[in-house]
Design a protein around this motif. Structure first.
Motif, mmCIF file in Angstrom:
data_model
loop_
_atom_site.group_PDB
_atom_site.id
_atom_site.type_symbol
_atom_site.label_atom_id
_atom_site.label_comp_id
_atom_site.label_asym_id
_atom_site.label_seq_id
_atom_site.Cartn_x
_atom_site.Cartn_y
_atom_site.Cartn_z
ATOM 1 N N SER A 252 -4.288 -28.442 -19.507
ATOM 2 C CA SER A 252 -4.372 -27.402 -20.535
ATOM 3 C C SER A 252 -3.172 -27.497 -21.463
ATOM 4 O O SER A 252 -2.021 -27.529 -21.028
ATOM 5 N N THR B 56 -6.449 -28.797 -26.076
ATOM 6 C CA THR B 56 -7.609 -28.344 -25.309
ATOM 7 C C THR B 56 -8.127 -27.037 -25.908
ATOM 8 O O THR B 56 -7.495 -26.437 -26.777
ATOM 9 N N ALA C 18 -9.419 -25.540 -30.608
ATOM 10 C CA ALA C 18 -8.209 -26.053 -29.980
ATOM 11 C C ALA C 18 -7.079 -25.017 -30.064
ATOM 12 O O ALA C 18 -6.947 -24.322 -31.078
#
Length: 381
Positions: free
Chosen positions: A109, A113, A121
């Motif tokens: 993470s 991500t 994102a």
């Protein structure tokens, strides 16, 4: 493993993903409701569970510390030099774990991500991690893998800082600690270099306040310049002179030569910057350098570094590299002296090399032999 790989390689490895659905609270109070960590393992965890070793990566490292992801991959993991059967970190008897830290860009993470709240994102909205956060997330991963204590925690540079943090945050978890080319905190000069690198990124018009992925851009020029500055500080003056001298890549010094002068060292730095700019996330670079700046092993503890390290229960190997001016030997000596003052068992070595700060990543017979001999005490005999 097949005949494709060297006999002392861990061979073909497959990254794994650990998902955590309970909240994770950062030092700064930010909370991830869930997160994931990408990691690799090498070797086998024994029935006693006393042979687990954690490898902590540095700024631009990842979970891919050893072996190959495919039979046609040309470059192995970033520390393949040290990890494998018969190597210093011997996977014939040790179970080795390396994870990609929270906030990084290789699957854990992080800014690249997806934020479940926005379905885009994270970008510049990802929380700022600190070394203490990485240590706590690594502990969660260890528990996920059924590990209750590390036979050793090992790292170089920023990875060495994580290894040291482990010994004071969870002292009963760490049997041995290896801190290579590390420091108890950054100097003003180091913070300044990091700020120059960040400014290069933040000044790129394609930065878009960190939202470049959502807007379909990449601050490649800024990241390339940041990498060039950073890479320069990892090399030594003698090493650069020996490798490049004043040799030209293009053009010439003759009076009738009209081509642009491009020195070998210029070409090298441009190549490093260009390659890095498309492989490493800009937001991650900003977060990682800031985490470096914020790291302070002593904190506000009365009694200084020795008092902090008095909590540790581990045996220590502290190593510096003679030509490293980013984290020079004196910084490792500070750690050694504090450990001695705290009555902790410590081995210290200063490795002679022209490889600068990158010395902990590169071949050196003395260094490799030291690490191999010292690691014999780690885990079951």
């Amino acid at each position: 493993m097949t005949d494709t790989f060297p006999a002392d390689s861990v061979g073909l490895v497959t990254p794994q993903v650990a998902h955590f659905d309970d909240p994770f609270t950062f030092v700064n109070g930010a909370v991830l409701q869930s997160h994931q960590l990408v990691y690799e393992t090498y070797g086998e965890l024994n029935s006693a569970g006393d042979n687990a070793v954690l490898i902590c990566h540095a700024l631009s490292g990842s979970h891919h510390a050893a072996g190959f992801h495919s039979a046609d991959e040309r470059r192995p993991g970033w520390w393949d030099l040290a990890i494998g059967p018969g190597k210093p970190i011997d996977t014939a008897r040790l179970f080795v774990v390396c994870s990609n830290n929270l906030g990084c860009c290789d699957g854990s993470s992080g800014p690249n991500t997806i934020n479940p709240n926005t379905r885009e994102a994270w970008g510049g909205q990802f929380p700022q991690p600190q070394v203490q956060d990485w240590v706590r997330s690594q502990k969660r991963l260890a528990e996920h893998l059924g590990i209750t204590k590390w036979a050793a925690v090992i790292g170089g540079s920023l990875g060495g800082m994580q290894a040291l943090q482990w010994t004071i945050d969870f002292p009963d978890w760490v049997g041995h600690c290896v801190a290579l080319a590390a420091a108890p905190g950054l100097t003003a000069q180091n913070i300044a270099f990091n700020e120059i690198a960040r400014h290069a990124i933040l000044s790129d018009p394609d930065w878009r306040e960190g939202a470049y992925l959502s807007e379909g851009t990449l601050p490649a020029r800024g990241v390339a310049l940041a990498r060039m500055v950073g890479h320069l500080t990892y090399m030594s003056a003698d090493g650069m002179s020996d490798r490049f001298g004043r040799e030209l890549r293009e053009g010439g010094f003759s009076p009738d030569e009209n081509a642009e002068w491009v020195f070998q060292v210029e070409s090298y730095l441009r190549h490093q910057g260009s390659r890095f700019s498309t492989q490493f996330d800009a937001n991650t670079y900003v977060l990682m350098t800031r985490a470096l700046d914020l790291f302070d092993l002593t904190g506000s503890q009365d009694g200084g570094l020795a008092a902090v390290l008095s909590r540790a229960q581990a045996e220590f190997l502290v190593a510096s590299f003679s030509s490293d001016w980013r984290f020079p030997p004196q910084r490792s000596i500070e750690i050694r002296d504090a450990l001695m003052a705290a009555g902790k068992p410590v081995t210290y070595a200063n490795i002679e090399t022209d490889n600068g700060h990158d010395g902990f990543l590169l071949p050196n017979p003395s260094y490799e032999q030291l690490l191999k001999e010292w690691m014999r005490r780690v885990g079951p005999s």
